[in-house]
Design a protein around this motif. Structure first.
Motif, PDB file in Angstrom:
ATOM      1  N   THR A 157      -1.863   4.225   1.803  1.00  0.00           N
ATOM      2  CA  THR A 157      -0.717   4.035   2.549  1.00  0.00           C
ATOM      3  C   THR A 157       0.288   5.148   2.755  1.00  0.00           C
ATOM      4  N   GLN A 158       0.486   5.761   1.597  1.00  0.00           N
ATOM      5  CA  GLN A 158       1.559   6.994   1.801  1.00  0.00           C
ATOM      6  C   GLN A 158       1.064   7.896   2.749  1.00  0.00           C
ATOM      7  N   THR A 217       1.585  -5.823  -7.670  1.00  0.00           N
ATOM      8  CA  THR A 217       2.265  -4.387  -7.232  1.00  0.00           C
ATOM      9  C   THR A 217       0.729  -3.738  -6.692  1.00  0.00           C
ATOM     10  N   THR A 230      -1.739   2.687  -2.794  1.00  0.00           N
ATOM     11  CA  THR A 230      -0.316   3.192  -2.595  1.00  0.00           C
ATOM     12  C   THR A 230      -0.551   4.425  -2.125  1.00  0.00           C
TER      13      THR A 230
END
Length: 265
Positions: A46-47, A37, A43
Motif C-alpha cells: 500500500t505504501q 492490523t 503495508t
C-alpha cells in the motif's frame, strides 16, 4: 469490477481470498479473516502505491492480508506444457487469468489486456497463465471451447485460438439464434483450420479424456479452491481480484508486486 456469472451461481467473489466485503467463500476456500492490523507485506504494498500517487481500486488492485497472500502464491501453477501459458515460470511476477469464453467481461479483459501482457511475458517480466473456468458450460457448452483452446495450445496457438473464440462468441451473442451453437464442432474446427493447425490432431486432443480431466481440474481450482462465483478473476502474485479490471490497474499492480520482489532481494 463487473463479472459474468454462470447459471445458478450468485454474485462474484474470490472466496475469502479477495478480502473484506465479498460473498462467502466456496467450498475449500480459506474463509475470511477478521479485521486485523495489516501485515508488513500488505503495508509495504500500500505504501508503494501511495508513493506513486495511486488510488486504490482505481489505479491499482488493493492486495490481500499477508496470510491470504501466502495462500494465493501457494496455489498450483499451470506448467508450460499445458500450452496455456506465456513467458518463463521463473519470472518475478506470475499473472493468472481465470476466464470463460462466453463471458463478455472476460472478452473485454482479453481484448484490452492480453496483448500487452503477452509482450511483458516475452520480455521476461511476467509468467502469464490462463485457467479455464467454464461457468457457462450448461448453457452454451463453454467447456467445449475450453477443450478446443487447450488442444490449440498443444500446437502452440492457444492465445490466437482464444482470440478467435472470443470474437466468435461476441458475434453470436448479438444473435440469440446463434448463441447456443457458438461453440459447435463446426465452428471450433473452422478456427483450427484458420490458424493452420493439424485439424485431426486438434480434434483428437480436444475430445480426449486427458483434456476433459485437465479442464475439470481447472474448473475445480476456480470454483472450489478459490470459491469463484463469476469470471473474470485475476491473481497477480499475492494480489487477487474478481471482475473486469482495466489494463492500467493490472500493469500498475504488476509493478507493485515486482517492487515487493525486488525489495525482498
Amino acid at each position: 469490477g463487473a463479472a459474468c456469472t454462470g447459471s445458478g451461481r450468485r454474485g462474484s467473489c474470490c472466496g475469502g481470498m479477495c478480502g473484506a466485503g465479498q460473498d462467502a467463500p466456496g467450498q475449500g476456500g480459506p474463509g475470511s479473516l477478521p479485521n486485523t492490523t495489516p501485515g508488513p507485506v500488505e503495508t509495504r504494498y500500500t505504501q508503494l502505491a501511495t508513493d506513486r500517487g495511486w488510488v486504490a481500486g482505481q489505479d491499482y488492485i488493493p492486495t490481500q492480508p499477508d496470510e491470504i497472500r501466502t495462500q494465493l502464491q501457494a496455489l498450483p501453477q499451470l506448467e508450460t506444457a499445458s500450452g496455456q501459458t506465456a513467458g518463463d515460470p521463473k519470472a518475478p511476477v506470475h499473472v493468472t487469468i481465470y476466464s470463460d469464453y462466453a463471458c463478455s467481461f472476460c472478452n473485454k479483459l482479453h481484448a484490452e489486456s492480453v496483448p500487452q501482457l503477452l509482450e511483458l511475458a516475452k520480455k521476461g517480466d511476467i509468467y502469464l497463465a490462463y485457467v479455464q473456468v467454464p461457468i457457462f458450460k450448461d448453457t452454451v457448452s463453454s467447456d467445449r471451447a475450453a477443450a478446443a483452446a487447450h488442444a490449440a495450445g498443444l500446437q502452440g496457438k492457444f492465445w490466437e485460438y482464444s482470440s478467435l473464440l472470443f470474437d466468435g462468441a461476441a458475434a453470436a451473442g448479438h444473435d440469440p439464434d446463434k448463441a447456443p451453437s457458438m461453440f459447435s464442432n463446426e465452428n471450433l474446427d473452422a478456427y483450427a483450420t484458420q490458424l493452420g493447425l493439424d485439424v485431426e490432431a486438434f480434434r483428437t486432443a480436444r475430445d480426449s479424456a486427458e483434456t476433459t480431466s485437465f479442464i475439470a481440474a481447472q474448473e475445480s481450482l476456480g470454483l472450489e479452491t478459490l470459491g469463484l462465483r463469476g469470471t473474470p478473476a485475476i491473481i497477480i502474485n499475492g494480489t487477487a481480484s474478481t471482475g473486469y479490471q482495466p489494463l492500467t490497474a493490472i500493469t500498475n499492480t504488476i509493478e507493485l508486486e515486482k517492487a515487493l520482489v525486488d525489495a525482498a532481494g
